[in-house]
Design a protein around this motif. Structure first.
Motif, PDB file in Angstrom:
ATOM      1  N   GLU A  36      60.301 104.298 -42.612  1.00 26.68           N
ATOM      2  CA  GLU A  36      61.328 104.553 -43.619  1.00 26.68           C
ATOM      3  C   GLU A  36      60.981 103.924 -44.957  1.00 26.68           C
ATOM      4  OE1 GLU A  36      65.480 105.349 -41.236  1.00 26.68           O
ATOM      5  OE2 GLU A  36      65.072 103.295 -41.913  1.00 26.68           O
ATOM      6  N   ALA A  37      60.136 102.901 -44.954  1.00 26.90           N
ATOM      7  CA  ALA A  37      59.774 102.209 -46.190  1.00 26.90           C
ATOM      8  C   ALA A  37      58.544 102.806 -46.869  1.00 26.90           C
ATOM      9  CB  ALA A  37      59.523 100.729 -45.892  1.00 26.90           C
ATOM     10  N   ARG A  38      57.868 103.715 -46.198  1.00 22.30           N
ATOM     11  CA  ARG A  38      56.593 104.219 -46.726  1.00 22.30           C
ATOM     12  C   ARG A  38      56.785 105.177 -47.901  1.00 22.30           C
ATOM     13  NH1 ARG A  38      53.295 105.910 -41.216  1.00 22.30           N
ATOM     14  NH2 ARG A  38      53.368 103.866 -40.189  1.00 22.30           N
ATOM     15  N   PRO A  39      55.885 105.122 -48.876  1.00 20.81           N
ATOM     16  CA  PRO A  39      55.856 106.149 -49.917  1.00 20.81           C
ATOM     17  C   PRO A  39      55.218 107.422 -49.362  1.00 20.81           C
ATOM     18  CG  PRO A  39      54.077 104.595 -50.274  1.00 20.81           C
ATOM     19  CD  PRO A  39      54.861 104.061 -49.107  1.00 20.81           C
ATOM     20  N   GLN A  40      55.439 108.529 -50.057  1.00 16.78           N
ATOM     21  CA  GLN A  40      54.950 109.819 -49.550  1.00 16.78           C
ATOM     22  C   GLN A  40      53.549 110.130 -50.080  1.00 16.78           C
ATOM     23  OE1 GLN A  40      57.967 110.678 -51.797  1.00 16.78           O
ATOM     24  NE2 GLN A  40      59.606 110.576 -50.286  1.00 16.78           N
ATOM     25  N   PRO A  41      52.618 110.472 -49.178  1.00 19.07           N
ATOM     26  CA  PRO A  41      51.286 110.899 -49.625  1.00 19.07           C
ATOM     27  C   PRO A  41      51.372 112.232 -50.352  1.00 19.07           C
ATOM     28  CG  PRO A  41      51.505 111.182 -47.257  1.00 19.07           C
ATOM     29  CD  PRO A  41      52.738 110.465 -47.716  1.00 19.07           C
ATOM     30  N   LEU A  44      52.237 115.464 -48.380  1.00 20.66           N
ATOM     31  CA  LEU A  44      53.604 115.523 -47.870  1.00 20.66           C
ATOM     32  C   LEU A  44      54.560 116.002 -48.967  1.00 20.66           C
ATOM     33  CD1 LEU A  44      55.740 115.108 -45.728  1.00 20.66           C
ATOM     34  CD2 LEU A  44      55.783 112.659 -46.315  1.00 20.66           C
ATOM     35  N   ILE A  45      54.450 115.408 -50.158  1.00 21.92           N
ATOM     36  CA  ILE A  45      55.317 115.846 -51.262  1.00 21.92           C
ATOM     37  C   ILE A  45      55.081 117.313 -51.581  1.00 21.92           C
ATOM     38  CG2 ILE A  45      55.845 115.567 -53.715  1.00 21.92           C
ATOM     39  CD1 ILE A  45      55.358 112.642 -53.474  1.00 21.92           C
ATOM     40  N   ARG A 156      66.303 123.701 -47.556  1.00 20.71           N
ATOM     41  CA  ARG A 156      65.775 122.593 -48.341  1.00 20.71           C
ATOM     42  C   ARG A 156      65.453 121.401 -47.433  1.00 20.71           C
ATOM     43  NH1 ARG A 156      65.823 126.170 -51.293  1.00 20.71           N
ATOM     44  NH2 ARG A 156      66.562 126.365 -53.442  1.00 20.71           N
ATOM     45  N   VAL A 157      64.338 120.750 -47.732  1.00 19.62           N
ATOM     46  CA  VAL A 157      64.069 119.426 -47.169  1.00 19.62           C
ATOM     47  C   VAL A 157      64.526 118.432 -48.227  1.00 19.62           C
ATOM     48  CG1 VAL A 157      62.349 117.834 -46.279  1.00 19.62           C
ATOM     49  CG2 VAL A 157      62.062 120.291 -45.918  1.00 19.62           C
ATOM     50  N   HIS A 158      65.537 117.648 -47.928  1.00 12.13           N
ATOM     51  CA  HIS A 158      66.049 116.675 -48.885  1.00 12.13           C
ATOM     52  C   HIS A 158      65.301 115.355 -48.696  1.00 12.13           C
ATOM     53  CE1 HIS A 158      69.340 119.296 -50.114  1.00 12.13           C
ATOM     54  NE2 HIS A 158      69.512 119.576 -48.827  1.00 12.13           N
ATOM     55  N   PHE A 159      64.794 114.824 -49.787  1.00 12.90           N
ATOM     56  CA  PHE A 159      64.068 113.554 -49.724  1.00 12.90           C
ATOM     57  C   PHE A 159      64.171 112.833 -51.057  1.00 12.90           C
ATOM     58  CE2 PHE A 159      61.114 116.653 -51.372  1.00 12.90           C
ATOM     59  CZ  PHE A 159      60.301 115.981 -52.268  1.00 12.90           C
ATOM     60  N   GLN A 160      64.069 111.533 -50.994  1.00  9.43           N
ATOM     61  CA  GLN A 160      64.031 110.717 -52.208  1.00  9.43           C
ATOM     62  C   GLN A 160      62.567 110.580 -52.609  1.00  9.43           C
ATOM     63  OE1 GLN A 160      65.268 106.678 -51.628  1.00  9.43           O
ATOM     64  NE2 GLN A 160      65.073 106.134 -53.785  1.00  9.43           N
ATOM     65  N   ARG A 161      62.248 111.031 -53.799  1.00 13.16           N
ATOM     66  CA  ARG A 161      60.844 111.037 -54.222  1.00 13.16           C
ATOM     67  C   ARG A 161      60.325 109.609 -54.349  1.00 13.16           C
ATOM     68  NH1 ARG A 161      57.867 115.170 -56.417  1.00 13.16           N
ATOM     69  NH2 ARG A 161      55.981 114.556 -57.524  1.00 13.16           N
ATOM     70  N   ARG A 162      59.199 109.352 -53.661  1.00 14.59           N
ATOM     71  CA  ARG A 162      58.620 108.019 -53.631  1.00 14.59           C
ATOM     72  C   ARG A 162      57.114 108.197 -53.454  1.00 14.59           C
ATOM     73  NH1 ARG A 162      62.169 104.901 -49.637  1.00 14.59           N
ATOM     74  NH2 ARG A 162      60.644 105.495 -48.069  1.00 14.59           N
ATOM     75  N   ALA A 163      56.455 108.675 -54.488  1.00 16.89           N
ATOM     76  CA  ALA A 163      55.058 109.099 -54.393  1.00 16.89           C
ATOM     77  C   ALA A 163      54.111 107.912 -54.228  1.00 16.89           C
ATOM     78  CB  ALA A 163      54.664 109.894 -55.632  1.00 16.89           C
TER      79      ALA A 163
END
Length: 313
Positions: A36-41, A44-45, A156-163
């Protein structure tokens, strides 16, 4: 719902997914906190953005690379998202069997992550959407595809952007935008192109569409070698296919190799320099030139095709 289809969906739930799923044991609280803490590669984004934009076939290609490269339980989340998009793709093709099969698999891959937010992805929201689609299709003896399509377009895939690598992610966006996502993208300007149209000369001596497509593909091959190879490949050493289907398949394969190489790169790599003809440019700038090259010649192809259509009328 037909008995044979129900049997197939039961087989997916009971045999196929359990044998292939990476998540085979209850997830520990430590592991959940970690993912849950990981940023998105970048891949994935990009895959989630493609799914949200209705590029359901393309998202499969993007997330497939990430799923294959991941060797831990959370890869099932990538698989679940991927299958969600493929199910929507089957709706577009009015394939009831395919849509229900893929969405049933997606639910089974995602359910172990209910109540969690791996990579800041709202798994519960996605589960609710897919479950609603499945129930809707199962409730109809004969699907009203025209009524279903607008519903699925809201997927939609809902996600908080965290690149994790924001610059690489942006580079992939630019390459995808120029190649097949913009209204002026390359792929949109070569749809339904005939061999006759590809060889038409609007003005004597002017370049044909076939020549331009070969030029675009050759540029991708040479730039790929410049960016990720030894930089020795010249334009004259590349020999493109001749037929339009072969040409487009060749370009698609080269585009995917470029995306894959960028997809697993880190931001710092974009600042590295490469010999580029008579200049020395950063990887980022060469990548931008690649995207611009697609759009420039796509516009040229569009102009020729407009003249062709006017002539035919």
């Amino acid at each position: 719902m037909r008995n044979d289809l129900q049997q197939h969906l039961d087989y997916i739930r009971q045999r196929v997914v359990p044998n292939r799923r990476a998540t085979t044991a209850p997830l520990s609280s430590e592991y959940i906190a970690d993912i849950e803490a990981r940023p998105q590669p970048p891949l994935l984004i990009r895959g989630m953005e493609q799914l949200n934009g209705g590029f359901w076939y393309e998202q499969h290609e993007t997330l497939e690379w990430l799923w294959r490269a991941t060797d831990e339980p959370v890869r099932d989340v990538f698989k679940g998202i991927l299958l969600t998009g493929v199910g929507a793709y089957h709706v577009r093709r009015r394939n009831l069997h395919g849509a229900l099969a893929k969405w049933t698999s997606a639910l089974e891959y995602l359910r172990p992550y209910a109540g969690t937010r791996p990579y800041a992805i709202e798994v519960d929201a996605l589960l609710a959407q897919v479950d609603g689609f499945v129930q809707h299709l199962q409730a109809e003896a004969s699907p009203d595809w025209e009524a279903i399509k607008p519903m699925v377009r809201g997927l939609r895939v809902h996600f908080q952007r965290r690149a994790a690598e924001p610059r690489v992610t942006a580079m992939l966006q630019r390459l995808d935008w120029a190649y097949n996502e913009s209204v002026m993208a390359f792929t949109r300007n070569v749809r339904d192109l005939s061999e006759e149209e590809a060889d038409w000369h609007p003005v004597e001596g002017m370049r044909t569409i076939r020549f331009l497509i070969q030029h675009i593909g050759t540029g991708k091959v040479v730039y790929e070698n410049c960016l990720f190879g030894d930089g020795s490949l010249t334009w004259d050493a590349v020999h493109p296919p001749q037929s339009i289907p072969d040409l487009l398949h060749w370009i698609a394969e080269t585009q995917e190799r470029l995306r894959l190489a960028f997809g697993f790169a880190e931001d710092v790599m974009l600042d590295e320099e490469r010999a580029f003809f008579r200049w020395t440019l950063s990887v980022e700038r060469i990548g931008n030139i690649l995207a611009e090259h697609d759009l420039y010649h796509a516009g040229e192809i569009n102009a020729i095709r407009e003249q062709w259509r006017a002539r035919r009328r």
